[in-house]
Design an enzyme around this catalytic site. Structure first.
Site, PDB file in Angstrom:
ATOM      1  N   ASP A  81      30.316  47.831  37.046  1.00 30.02           N
ATOM      2  CA  ASP A  81      31.304  46.953  37.672  1.00 30.02           C
ATOM      3  C   ASP A  81      31.699  45.861  36.690  1.00 30.02           C
ATOM      4  O   ASP A  81      30.942  45.502  35.790  1.00 30.02           O
ATOM      5  CB  ASP A  81      30.800  46.376  38.999  1.00 30.02           C
ATOM      6  CG  ASP A  81      29.338  45.967  38.942  1.00 30.02           C
ATOM      7  OD1 ASP A  81      28.753  45.949  37.843  1.00 30.02           O
ATOM      8  OD2 ASP A  81      28.767  45.657  40.004  1.00 30.02           O
ATOM      9  N   GLU A 142      32.394  42.462  44.005  1.00 30.27           N
ATOM     10  CA  GLU A 142      31.957  41.263  44.711  1.00 30.27           C
ATOM     11  C   GLU A 142      32.799  40.994  45.957  1.00 30.27           C
ATOM     12  O   GLU A 142      33.616  40.076  46.011  1.00 30.27           O
ATOM     13  CB  GLU A 142      31.987  40.054  43.770  1.00 30.27           C
ATOM     14  CG  GLU A 142      31.026  40.138  42.599  1.00 30.27           C
ATOM     15  CD  GLU A 142      29.570  39.977  43.001  1.00 30.27           C
ATOM     16  OE1 GLU A 142      29.306  39.716  44.202  1.00 30.27           O
ATOM     17  OE2 GLU A 142      28.699  40.109  42.130  1.00 30.27           O
TER      18      GLU A 142
END
Length: 406
Positions: A81, A142
């Site tokens: 990520d 997130e």
């Protein structure tokens, strides 16, 4: 030369890339400068690149050059990520964030740079691969569910067929000593859901609550009742964590407000408890509101599912870690963590495993170091080459095993 040896030679390059990412963090699904940096790191390597349509994701496919008897080559997916957090950095490192109010406080800059390093290691071994490798550079972990966007756009089938297995990695700035790898079979991370509650009352003068409908006292009762409900209705050995992060009402001390607002995060460790919470929470809050003569709007938001590691793939990863770095570098987690991950969506579709790596600075006390998401969270560069090596070795060894089995 071994993958670990080659990775150590790349350490400086990987660290420089990590610092570039760290100094310019981006938040959410739209990370144009981060995407540009990743593409630059992959430039000249023999990858087939696909850019995301709904996000600034990068999917890179390496076609193995070794002969393979079957028509369907093995496929291994590796994920990193890329997004940061809305946190003002206070670490004091010399490559600190240059973006006000944004920081790589969860170590995604390490994930991205390690996977970019693995890309070089894998490209150098392309002729040895009897299968294909998919690199998944993902935005929006997130809270933006970036994995779901990439899955919808076909990342799991980017090599032309569904990936046989998937591996992800996550660094920590606390919990374990520097350089320690961790994983766990089965449930490794909790699910994550959101709760937004609006208590609807009738405003009035603070001196005459009997002539109004006070939502504040009802909201206060709801906060307490939610915690009591968990201890009375749920098995203590299948825990539920509910934390109220927002409790807001009113504008002045002598005015009874019209509404009160509650926002909470809910973590569960089994699908049974998750579904039970979805049913029990609205009933409880509606009952309290009714008892006070009020109304309530309850929005239970499903977010990230449980992160469940496949048993066979977890054992494979453990063997690879022990073989590369020695058994003492591996910790098998006794219990899951209450954090959550959208890599869970990949693992729901493809067998695989998620591995933790401690980036606590050498000599720091891992039991008291600031944890991920803290403005003081510090992740050490020293783990970068090991992370890149593990990404690459997982792909190489797993493809070899899958090819041999067929």
């Amino acid at each position: 030369m071994s993958i670990t040896t080659d990775a150590k030679e790349l350490q400086g390059e990987i660290a420089r890339f990590r610092h570039e990412l760290h100094q310019e963090p981006e938040i959410g699904l739209d990370l144009p400068r981060t995407q540009e940096k990743v593409l630059k790191a992959l430039d000249g390597l023999p990858f087939e690149i696909t850019l995301g349509k709904s996000t600034t994701s990068v999917t890179a496919v390496l076609r193995g050059g070794a002969a393979y008897a079957s028509a369907e080559k093995p496929v291994v997916l590796l994920r990193a990520d890329m997004d940061g957090l809305p946190v003002q950095e206070t670490t004091g490192v010399d490559y600190t964030s240059r973006v006000d109010g944004a920081m790589h406080a969860c170590g995604h800059d390490l994930h991205t740079s390690m996977l970019a390093g693995a890309a070089t290691l894998l490209a150098e071994r392309r002729d040895q691969l009897a299968g294909d490798v998919v690199l998944m550079f993902q935005p929006g972990e997130e809270g933006f569910d970036g994995a779901s966007y990439m899955i919808k756009e076909g990342v799991l089938d980017a090599a032309g067929r569904r990936a046989d297995t998937a591996y992800g990695m996550h660094v920590f700035s606390a919990l374990e000593p520097h350089g320690q790898f961790t994983t766990k079979n089965g449930v490794m991370l909790s699910s994550s859901d959101g709760l937004v509650v609006t208590v609807l009352g009738a405003g009035g003068h603070g001196s005459a609550p009997h002539s109004a409908k006070d939502p504040v006292t009802a909201a206060a009762e709801m906060v307490t009742a939610l915690q009591v409900m968990i201890t009375r209705q749920f098995n203590m050995f299948d825990p539920v964590v509910l934390t109220v992060g927002v409790l807001h009402a009113g504008t002045k001390r002598n005015v009874i407000p019209e509404t009160a607002r509650i926002e909470a995060t809910i973590r569960t460790f089994s699908e049974e408890s998750r579904r039970k919470m979805m049913d029990a929470v609205p009933k409880l809050l509606q009952g309290i509101a009714a008892a006070h003569g009020l109304e309530v709007d309850v929005h239970y938001q499903e977010e990230y599912p449980l992160t469940i590691n496949d048993e066979d793939e977890t054992h494979t990863a453990e063997k690879v870690i022990a073989g590369m770095f020695g058994e003492p570098r591996l910790t098998r987690m006794a219990t899951p963590l209450s954090g959550s991950e959208d890599f869970s969506r990949v693992l729901a579709e493809v067998p695989g495993t998620f591995v933790g790596l401690s980036a606590v600075p050498p000599g720091a006390d891992h039991t008291t170091s600031p944890f991920n998401h803290s403005p003081y969270a510090t992740f050490d560069d020293g783990v970068l080459s090991d992370g890149a090596a593990l990404y690459a070795e997982l792909a190489v060894s797993r493809i070899a095993a899958l090819a041999a089995a067929n």
